[in-house]
Design a protein around this motif. Structure first.
Motif, PDB file in Angstrom:
ATOM      1  N   LEU A 220      37.638  41.498  72.018  1.00 30.90           N
ATOM      2  CA  LEU A 220      38.894  41.827  71.347  1.00 30.90           C
ATOM      3  C   LEU A 220      39.980  40.837  71.748  1.00 30.90           C
ATOM      4  O   LEU A 220      40.171  40.551  72.929  1.00 30.90           O
ATOM      5  CB  LEU A 220      39.356  43.245  71.695  1.00 30.90           C
ATOM      6  CG  LEU A 220      38.663  44.429  71.032  1.00 30.90           C
ATOM      7  CD1 LEU A 220      39.339  45.722  71.446  1.00 30.90           C
ATOM      8  CD2 LEU A 220      38.653  44.300  69.515  1.00 30.90           C
ATOM      9  N   LYS A 221      40.711  40.321  70.765  1.00 28.88           N
ATOM     10  CA  LYS A 221      41.788  39.382  71.046  1.00 28.88           C
ATOM     11  C   LYS A 221      43.000  40.112  71.609  1.00 28.88           C
ATOM     12  O   LYS A 221      43.673  39.632  72.507  1.00 28.88           O
ATOM     13  CB  LYS A 221      42.170  38.630  69.760  1.00 28.88           C
ATOM     14  CG  LYS A 221      43.117  37.482  69.975  1.00 28.88           C
ATOM     15  CD  LYS A 221      43.313  36.694  68.686  1.00 28.88           C
ATOM     16  CE  LYS A 221      44.243  35.504  68.906  1.00 28.88           C
ATOM     17  NZ  LYS A 221      44.426  34.728  67.654  1.00 28.88           N
ATOM     18  N   LYS A 223      43.790  43.947  72.921  1.00 25.91           N
ATOM     19  CA  LYS A 223      43.380  45.321  73.160  1.00 25.91           C
ATOM     20  C   LYS A 223      44.526  46.272  72.820  1.00 25.91           C
ATOM     21  O   LYS A 223      45.696  45.952  73.045  1.00 25.91           O
ATOM     22  CB  LYS A 223      42.978  45.502  74.621  1.00 25.91           C
ATOM     23  CG  LYS A 223      41.747  44.713  75.024  1.00 25.91           C
ATOM     24  CD  LYS A 223      41.379  44.973  76.479  1.00 25.91           C
ATOM     25  CE  LYS A 223      40.124  44.202  76.858  1.00 25.91           C
ATOM     26  NZ  LYS A 223      39.707  44.479  78.255  1.00 25.91           N
ATOM     27  N   LEU A 263      44.229  48.735  66.234  1.00 23.10           N
ATOM     28  CA  LEU A 263      43.948  47.298  66.189  1.00 23.10           C
ATOM     29  C   LEU A 263      44.957  46.618  65.275  1.00 23.10           C
ATOM     30  O   LEU A 263      45.044  46.934  64.090  1.00 23.10           O
ATOM     31  CB  LEU A 263      42.516  47.055  65.693  1.00 23.10           C
ATOM     32  CG  LEU A 263      41.416  47.710  66.540  1.00 23.10           C
ATOM     33  CD1 LEU A 263      40.052  47.510  65.891  1.00 23.10           C
ATOM     34  CD2 LEU A 263      41.421  47.158  67.958  1.00 23.10           C
ATOM     35  N   ASN A 265      45.227  43.219  64.807  1.00 21.85           N
ATOM     36  CA  ASN A 265      44.840  41.825  64.624  1.00 21.85           C
ATOM     37  C   ASN A 265      43.648  41.790  63.675  1.00 21.85           C
ATOM     38  O   ASN A 265      42.662  42.498  63.870  1.00 21.85           O
ATOM     39  CB  ASN A 265      44.481  41.218  65.989  1.00 21.85           C
ATOM     40  CG  ASN A 265      44.023  39.788  65.910  1.00 21.85           C
ATOM     41  OD1 ASN A 265      42.884  39.528  65.519  1.00 21.85           O
ATOM     42  ND2 ASN A 265      44.888  38.865  66.279  1.00 21.85           N
ATOM     43  N   GLN A 267      41.348  39.634  63.137  1.00 19.42           N
ATOM     44  CA  GLN A 267      40.106  39.217  63.790  1.00 19.42           C
ATOM     45  C   GLN A 267      39.468  40.376  64.550  1.00 19.42           C
ATOM     46  O   GLN A 267      38.247  40.568  64.508  1.00 19.42           O
ATOM     47  CB  GLN A 267      40.396  38.059  64.740  1.00 19.42           C
ATOM     48  CG  GLN A 267      39.194  37.595  65.555  1.00 19.42           C
ATOM     49  CD  GLN A 267      39.576  36.480  66.520  1.00 19.42           C
ATOM     50  OE1 GLN A 267      40.366  35.593  66.202  1.00 19.42           O
ATOM     51  NE2 GLN A 267      39.037  36.541  67.726  1.00 19.42           N
ATOM     52  N   ASP A 268      40.300  41.179  65.215  1.00 17.37           N
ATOM     53  CA  ASP A 268      39.775  42.315  65.971  1.00 17.37           C
ATOM     54  C   ASP A 268      39.229  43.398  65.050  1.00 17.37           C
ATOM     55  O   ASP A 268      38.204  44.023  65.350  1.00 17.37           O
ATOM     56  CB  ASP A 268      40.872  42.894  66.870  1.00 17.37           C
ATOM     57  CG  ASP A 268      41.209  41.977  68.034  1.00 17.37           C
ATOM     58  OD1 ASP A 268      40.416  41.055  68.307  1.00 17.37           O
ATOM     59  OD2 ASP A 268      42.268  42.183  68.658  1.00 17.37           O
TER      60      ASP A 268
END
Length: 286
Positions: A220-221, A223, A263, A265, A267-268
């Motif tokens: 995860l980028k 948390k 979340l 993000n 990406q996450d």
């Protein structure tokens, strides 16, 4: 508060090591440098210290373009030039164009204040070093008016950092350092109780278990932090999500409801969805 010592407040759960660090910094008359990942309550700490001790609060929020000088004062030459063109008599007194910064305001407080220097690591690497003399001597010189500004009372200084970059050694030596670890489940339970005192225990337990499982997802980028947890619980209550949904062992329900609140993000979110998809495939092949 007891005997002028910080002990947390009814709206802010402070661990024993944090209260000890704050009180040690106050005793030593040193700034307390508080590091930790976003969402651990670093900024809120200064507000709660001021509230708990009954002291005025001055907040200086740092940006990437912030210069140390801005915390002291700025000379508004543009305004003075404009007034001179308009024939304004104010131009004859340069003090009219000195804009006081948050450090100056704190220095002139009639009682001991709390000064927050928030997210110091956002600024240029030389930013902390440029404040060393002012933080040491509690004074600075205004060259335009030839005035020495001296602090009436030494402020309680709270400096926060998200640990995005290293800070200079000379600056670190002048601070009392404390790292706020992300809250364990017991501490987080107390924090949630403050915000949602009527929350049922089974839903609280299920939500916290699901929350910490999300935090443990590898890769995860960003948390999810305390603020995301509180937003998520608020949504769970609004949508009347039962605790059983959060506790389900069914791989098809492994993804928490309303997980978009946790979340922040793209990406996450994509990573999380991929992991859930793979888990479902593994479950269906058994």
């Amino acid at each position: 508060m007891a005997d002028g010592r910080f002990q947390g407040t009814s709206s802010y759960v402070a661990t024993d090591d944090l209260t000890m660090a704050v009180n040690a910094a106050v005793t030593l008359e040193r700034p307390i440098l508080v590091k930790g990942e976003p969402g651990t309550g670093k900024t809120q700490l200064a507000m709660e210290v001021a509230s708990s001790l009954g002291k005025p609060l001055f907040e200086w929020h740092i940006k990437s373009t912030t210069k140390a000088q801005q915390g002291l004062y700025e000379y508004d030459a543009v305004a003075r030039l404009r007034d001179s063109q308009l024939g304004d008599d104010r131009v004859h007194d340069i003090a009219n164009y000195i804009v006081r910064g948050k450090i100056w305001e704190a220095f002139e407080s009639e009682e001991q204040p709390v000064l927050l220097i928030d997210e110091v690591d956002k600024a240029d690497i030389e930013f902390p070093n440029d404040l060393l003399r002012e933080l040491d001597r509690m004074e600075f010189y205004v060259y335009e008016t030839q005035k020495l500004v001296t602090a009436r009372h030494r402020p309680i200084i709270v400096i926060t950092s998200n640990n995005e970059k290293e800070l200079p050694d000379a600056f670190l030596r002048r601070c009392f350092f404390h790292y706020i670890k992300f809250h364990d489940q017991d501490t987080m339970t107390r924090i949630v109780d403050v915000h949602f005192p009527e929350l049922k225990k089974d839903l609280l337990s299920a939500a916290l278990n699901a929350f910490y499982q999300v935090r443990e997802v590898p890769g995860l980028k960003k948390k999810p932090s305390t603020s995301e947890l509180l937003d998520w619980i608020k949504l769970l209550l609004a949508e009347d999500i039962p605790a059983e949904v959060l506790r389900s062992d069914d791989s098809r329900k492994a993804i928490p409801p309303l997980y978009g609140a946790l979340l922040k993000n793209e990406q996450d979110v994509h990573l999380f969805e991929q992991l859930v998809f793979l888990d479902r495939r593994a479950g269906s092949s058994r």
